[in-house]
Motif scaffolding. Structure first.
Motif, PDB file in Angstrom:
ATOM      1  N   GLU A  50       0.865  -1.061  -0.102  1.00 31.48           N
ATOM      2  CA  GLU A  50       0.052   0.033  -0.056  1.00 31.48           C
ATOM      3  C   GLU A  50       0.910   1.047   0.018  1.00 31.48           C
ATOM      4  O   GLU A  50       2.039   1.325   0.599  1.00 31.48           O
ATOM      5  CB  GLU A  50      -0.821  -0.099   1.022  1.00 31.48           C
ATOM      6  CG  GLU A  50      -1.775   0.995   1.278  1.00 31.48           C
ATOM      7  CD  GLU A  50      -2.715   1.108   2.524  1.00 31.48           C
ATOM      8  OE1 GLU A  50      -3.153   2.063   3.034  1.00 31.48           O
ATOM      9  OE2 GLU A  50      -2.858   0.139   2.796  1.00 31.48           O
ATOM     10  N   ASN A  51       0.424   2.073  -0.766  1.00 31.69           N
ATOM     11  CA  ASN A  51       1.127   3.659  -0.611  1.00 31.69           C
ATOM     12  C   ASN A  51       0.588   4.437   0.190  1.00 31.69           C
ATOM     13  O   ASN A  51      -0.562   4.673   0.724  1.00 31.69           O
ATOM     14  CB  ASN A  51       0.822   4.146  -2.194  1.00 31.69           C
ATOM     15  CG  ASN A  51       1.743   3.644  -3.202  1.00 31.69           C
ATOM     16  OD1 ASN A  51       2.618   2.807  -2.878  1.00 31.69           O
ATOM     17  ND2 ASN A  51       1.252   3.620  -4.432  1.00 31.69           N
ATOM     18  N   ILE A  52       1.433   5.058   1.136  1.00 34.35           N
ATOM     19  CA  ILE A  52       1.495   5.895   1.975  1.00 34.35           C
ATOM     20  C   ILE A  52       1.607   7.135   1.820  1.00 34.35           C
ATOM     21  O   ILE A  52       2.896   7.535   1.424  1.00 34.35           O
ATOM     22  CB  ILE A  52       2.002   5.705   3.563  1.00 34.35           C
ATOM     23  CG1 ILE A  52       1.517   3.985   3.810  1.00 34.35           C
ATOM     24  CG2 ILE A  52       1.697   6.396   4.555  1.00 34.35           C
ATOM     25  CD1 ILE A  52       2.177   3.473   5.273  1.00 34.35           C
ATOM     26  N   THR A  53       0.773   8.337   2.086  1.00 35.58           N
ATOM     27  CA  THR A  53       1.123   9.624   1.752  1.00 35.58           C
ATOM     28  C   THR A  53       1.975  10.408   2.691  1.00 35.58           C
ATOM     29  O   THR A  53       2.027   9.607   3.957  1.00 35.58           O
ATOM     30  CB  THR A  53      -0.056  10.285   1.477  1.00 35.58           C
ATOM     31  OG1 THR A  53      -0.664  10.587   2.886  1.00 35.58           O
ATOM     32  CG2 THR A  53      -1.067   9.652   0.531  1.00 35.58           C
ATOM     33  N   MET A  91       1.410  12.855   4.406  1.00 32.19           N
ATOM     34  CA  MET A  91       0.611  13.372   5.529  1.00 32.19           C
ATOM     35  C   MET A  91       0.189  12.182   6.394  1.00 32.19           C
ATOM     36  O   MET A  91       0.104  12.363   7.593  1.00 32.19           O
ATOM     37  CB  MET A  91      -0.726  14.107   5.264  1.00 32.19           C
ATOM     38  CG  MET A  91      -0.396  15.238   4.509  1.00 32.19           C
ATOM     39  SD  MET A  91       0.291  16.449   5.361  1.00 32.19           S
ATOM     40  CE  MET A  91      -0.614  16.847   6.776  1.00 32.19           C
ATOM     41  N   GLU A  92      -0.114  11.085   5.893  1.00 34.56           N
ATOM     42  CA  GLU A  92      -0.452   9.805   6.619  1.00 34.56           C
ATOM     43  C   GLU A  92       0.824   9.385   7.475  1.00 34.56           C
ATOM     44  O   GLU A  92       0.830   8.894   8.669  1.00 34.56           O
ATOM     45  CB  GLU A  92      -0.939   8.554   5.925  1.00 34.56           C
ATOM     46  CG  GLU A  92      -2.229   8.754   5.172  1.00 34.56           C
ATOM     47  CD  GLU A  92      -2.714   7.752   4.254  1.00 34.56           C
ATOM     48  OE1 GLU A  92      -1.692   7.096   3.905  1.00 34.56           O
ATOM     49  OE2 GLU A  92      -3.783   7.580   4.042  1.00 34.56           O
ATOM     50  N   ALA A  93       2.106   9.268   6.982  1.00 36.44           N
ATOM     51  CA  ALA A  93       3.066   8.939   7.597  1.00 36.44           C
ATOM     52  C   ALA A  93       3.519   9.804   8.860  1.00 36.44           C
ATOM     53  O   ALA A  93       3.956   9.736  10.014  1.00 36.44           O
ATOM     54  CB  ALA A  93       4.396   8.995   6.626  1.00 36.44           C
ATOM     55  N   GLY A 129       1.074  11.839  10.399  1.00 39.27           N
ATOM     56  CA  GLY A 129       0.264  11.379  11.485  1.00 39.27           C
ATOM     57  C   GLY A 129       0.366  10.051  12.337  1.00 39.27           C
ATOM     58  O   GLY A 129       0.355  10.363  13.554  1.00 39.27           O
ATOM     59  N   LEU A 130       0.898   9.457  11.582  1.00 37.68           N
ATOM     60  CA  LEU A 130       1.485   8.031  12.363  1.00 37.68           C
ATOM     61  C   LEU A 130       2.503   8.255  13.129  1.00 37.68           C
ATOM     62  O   LEU A 130       2.642   7.765  14.378  1.00 37.68           O
ATOM     63  CB  LEU A 130       1.792   6.810  11.177  1.00 37.68           C
ATOM     64  CG  LEU A 130       2.149   5.508  11.725  1.00 37.68           C
ATOM     65  CD1 LEU A 130       1.136   4.992  12.640  1.00 37.68           C
ATOM     66  CD2 LEU A 130       2.581   4.559  10.590  1.00 37.68           C
ATOM     67  N   SER A 131       3.619   8.905  12.923  1.00 35.83           N
ATOM     68  CA  SER A 131       4.610   9.230  13.453  1.00 35.83           C
ATOM     69  C   SER A 131       4.388  10.131  14.598  1.00 35.83           C
ATOM     70  O   SER A 131       4.879   9.956  15.923  1.00 35.83           O
ATOM     71  CB  SER A 131       5.590  10.296  12.794  1.00 35.83           C
ATOM     72  OG  SER A 131       6.093   9.640  11.701  1.00 35.83           O
TER      73      SER A 131
END
Length: 96
Positions: free
Chosen positions: A2-5, A7-9, A11-13
């Protein structure tokens, strides 16, 4: 895969960092709470027995380093494992 943007990375961090900080604060509170648990009991300190008969003591030179070591050793013994006491050395005299 899956590709992660970006912004998602980010947010996860941020969520991972927040979780780590919460765990660290929780551990800090637990450790600081130990001083309130069973704090009324005092541990008896056993004194070390002195040797009965020792040979003639070695004579040490009376220089500043020896005086400083003797003064610090006396402060450690006078402190008696209580860190809130404050002492001031006014003079150093040899007792024979």
């Amino acid at each position: 895969m899956e590709n992660i943007t970006i912004m998602e990375a980010l947010g996860l961090s941020a969520v991972a960092i927040i979780v780590v900080m919460i765990v660290l604060v929780g551990l800090m509170l637990i450790v600081s709470g130990f001083k309130y648990i069973g704090g009324s009991e005092q541990v008896a300190v056993a004194s070390t027995p002195q040797p009965a008969a020792s040979p003639a003591p070695a004579v040490l030179e009376e220089d500043e380093e020896t005086k400083t070591v003797a003064a610090l050793t006396a402060l450690i013994m006078a402190n008696d494992n209580q860190q809130d006491k404050k002492y001031r050395i006014t003079s150093i005299k040899r007792i024979k």
